[in-house]
Design an enzyme around this catalytic site. Sequence first.
Site, short mmCIF file in Angstrom:
data_model
loop_
_atom_site.label_atom_id
_atom_site.label_comp_id
_atom_site.label_asym_id
_atom_site.label_seq_id
_atom_site.Cartn_x
_atom_site.Cartn_y
_atom_site.Cartn_z
N ASN A 1 28.06 -3.69 63.18
CA ASN A 1 27.33 -2.44 63.01
C ASN A 1 27.37 -1.73 64.36
O ASN A 1 26.99 -2.32 65.37
CB ASN A 1 25.88 -2.77 62.60
N GLY A 2 27.85 -0.47 64.38
CA GLY A 2 27.91 0.27 65.64
C GLY A 2 29.30 0.85 65.86
O GLY A 2 30.07 0.98 64.91
N GLU B 1 18.63 17.30 51.05
CA GLU B 1 19.29 16.00 51.21
C GLU B 1 19.29 15.18 49.93
O GLU B 1 20.17 14.35 49.72
CB GLU B 1 18.70 15.20 52.37
N GLU C 1 10.62 20.86 57.05
CA GLU C 1 10.68 19.52 56.49
C GLU C 1 10.90 19.57 54.97
O GLU C 1 11.68 18.80 54.41
CB GLU C 1 9.40 18.75 56.84
N LYS D 1 19.85 5.26 56.16
CA LYS D 1 18.46 5.28 56.61
C LYS D 1 18.36 5.20 58.13
O LYS D 1 17.51 5.82 58.74
CB LYS D 1 17.73 4.10 55.99
N TRP E 1 28.45 1.96 56.38
CA TRP E 1 28.38 3.41 56.48
C TRP E 1 29.51 3.77 57.44
O TRP E 1 29.43 3.49 58.64
CB TRP E 1 27.03 3.88 57.03
N ARG F 1 21.11 1.10 54.72
CA ARG F 1 21.80 1.38 55.99
C ARG F 1 23.20 1.92 55.77
O ARG F 1 23.91 2.26 56.73
CB ARG F 1 21.87 0.11 56.84
N CYS G 1 25.36 0.76 58.97
CA CYS G 1 25.83 -0.48 58.38
C CYS G 1 24.73 -1.55 58.46
O CYS G 1 23.93 -1.56 59.39
CB CYS G 1 27.07 -1.08 59.06
N HIS H 1 14.72 38.85 59.26
CA HIS H 1 15.66 39.14 60.36
C HIS H 1 17.07 38.68 60.01
O HIS H 1 17.83 38.31 60.89
CB HIS H 1 15.16 38.48 61.65
N LYS I 1 13.96 17.86 52.81
CA LYS I 1 13.76 16.96 51.66
C LYS I 1 14.56 17.45 50.46
O LYS I 1 15.26 16.68 49.81
CB LYS I 1 12.28 16.89 51.24
C1 F6R Z 1 15.19 12.64 56.33
C2 F6R Z 1 15.42 11.48 57.13
C3 F6R Z 1 16.11 11.63 58.44
C4 F6R Z 1 15.39 10.78 59.50
C5 F6R Z 1 16.19 10.80 60.82
C6 F6R Z 1 15.45 10.06 61.92
O1 F6R Z 1 14.52 12.32 55.14
O2 F6R Z 1 15.07 10.40 56.75
O3 F6R Z 1 16.20 12.95 58.84
O4 F6R Z 1 14.11 11.30 59.69
O5 F6R Z 1 17.43 10.21 60.61
O6 F6R Z 1 15.20 8.73 61.57
P1 F6R Z 1 14.17 7.86 62.38
O7 F6R Z 1 12.81 8.40 62.13
O8 F6R Z 1 14.34 6.47 61.85
O9 F6R Z 1 14.54 7.98 63.82
#
Ligand code: F6R
Length: 587
Positions: free
Chosen positions: A100-101, A473, A466, A582, A74, A27, A2, A489, A470
């Site tokens: 937020n929280g 998501e 990774e 984010k 969120w 957020r 949030c 396996h 990408k």
């Molecule tokens: C993927 C992504 C998430 C963040 C994860 C950690 O694209 O953005 O997997 O990497 O939520 O976020 P931070 O780096 O802010 O701790």
Amino acid sequence: MCGIAGYLGKRKASPILLDAVRRLEYRGYDSVGIATLHEQRLSVRKAVGNVEEVDKKLHFAEMPGNVGIAHTRWATTGKVTDENAHPHLSNNGKIAVVHNGIIENYQELKGFLQKNGYTLKSQTDTEVIPNLIEHHMKRKSLKQAFLETLRQLEGTFSIVALDEGSGTILGARHNSPLVLGLARDGTYIASDVSPFIEATKKAVLLEDDEAVILDNKLEILNFRTGKPVRKKIFLMHWNYEQAKKGDYEHFMMKEIDEQGSTIKKAVQQDAKLMKKAVSMVKKAFGVFLVGCGTSYHACVSASYVFSHIAKKHVNVVLASEFENHREFLTNKTLLIALSQSGETADVLEAVRIAKDKGVKIIAITNVVSSTLTQLADETIMMNCGPEICVLSTKSYTAQLAILTALVYGLAGKLEAGKKLVLQAAAKVPDIIRDSTPKIKALASKIKDSRSIFLIGRDMAYPSALEGALKIKEVSYIHAEGFAGGELKHGTIALIEDNVPVIVLATEHTKKEILANAMEVKARGGYIIGINSRQDDVYDYFIEVPEAGMANPILMIIPIQILAYYLAIERNLDPDKPRNLAKSVTVK
Ligand code: F6R
């Protein structure tokens, strides 16, 4: 998660708050709401949807008044409904709160309020807050009632409240971010600095357990002790241009494109700080690297550089699993915590567990005002400017750049490490320019695939992890990354005609990974090679130059671009994938 914001000043509050929630939308974007105060009456507008959708219905900027608060949600406690959208009001309608929280003891507090005749209309934990303030105001001043309420809350929170009677804004934080912006036109309060970076460069970074009382003056105090706290004014370097899309349609592509320069900035660290970090690693008996999601993948990738270049064993642990390693921590241990936002709850929890055991902490983060910077002994900033797209792109390569340089430093070759990274960074614009047309065509070809697999060996293995993150998501296509030897396996059972398999090959791993590619091709898989050289096994080839230990920095770029175009082909918004936020500030 949030995003929360508040404003009190000379200007009309609602357009400022509308702009604030737009900027904080990364957020969370389940619902939006604003409360303003005009002629001593609070008014609230809120509904389910993202900022643009809700604003079309509710016309936020029409709301009168020079003071107000705002929220973009969120959802954690309570479904995504209009009723659960913030701001929440006290029963008498005089206190509005955004939060937020998570309030962990909200059931108990709800029971207490209900016993005292209060009705709670939403399913949220937040609604207890305005009602507790109202309750305590029966015997106390607004300020004391707010402090008393804060002391009752357990969990994580940043809160902004607005009192109808006095027009006062009240704020507080405990394990969730909250910053103040001191501008000529008024005072801003928000989850991060983005809502006020145009209005002022002067920020006050609140720390845990600090509360703010804002009316015609500004008071900051510790809400546990009730004592005033003197704060320094922090001058921000980020500018608004960095947080704008410019000519790009999406932040994701803008941020992918920026990597040529952000990787350079990340590796050009203050020499003293790097030396200090290197010496902390050298001295440590037991080094842990922790992160979540993409940041965790950067940790896994770096562990290979630790092994190959510095011959140093490091423990890589998902931040959310770190507490299971508690018994291995001593005051000689070092924890390197990676987090773009510096607010990820699992990372902060890992850091707190470590600190309890006397562990030293190095933070690698992108957000100056973040909680992680406040907890760490040393902080290395990623310096890549605001990352607005929910997906991590430029922050990932910045993390890799910093860790590569650090490990080379550990081996006594800091300058060589920096040079290697800078040489890789110089190749990024060409890779993007040359590969984009091919990648666009590939995205159109594989956009309806049910699954995409990625394989790599050695340092290309974390790149496969990774890359899969990408793709899945942002495109919602199931994607999985594997170590080259591992697919057979079990998961190879899923390979049938035309299942795309991205093969990440490097000079060092070429022989074995191409053999793995053959195994997949023999079962009908469609082989996409990301490599410095063409090979017969590839059905589709994307060239990425060889960069040795900096290979992971370059290899991920075409996959980021592929993920972007898969989302575009599937008519999805790459900047705001569903269910994500984010900054993940809940465990
Ligand atoms: C993927 C992504 C998430 C963040 C994860 C950690 O694209 O953005 O997997 O990497 O939520 O976020 P931070 O780096 O802010 O701790």
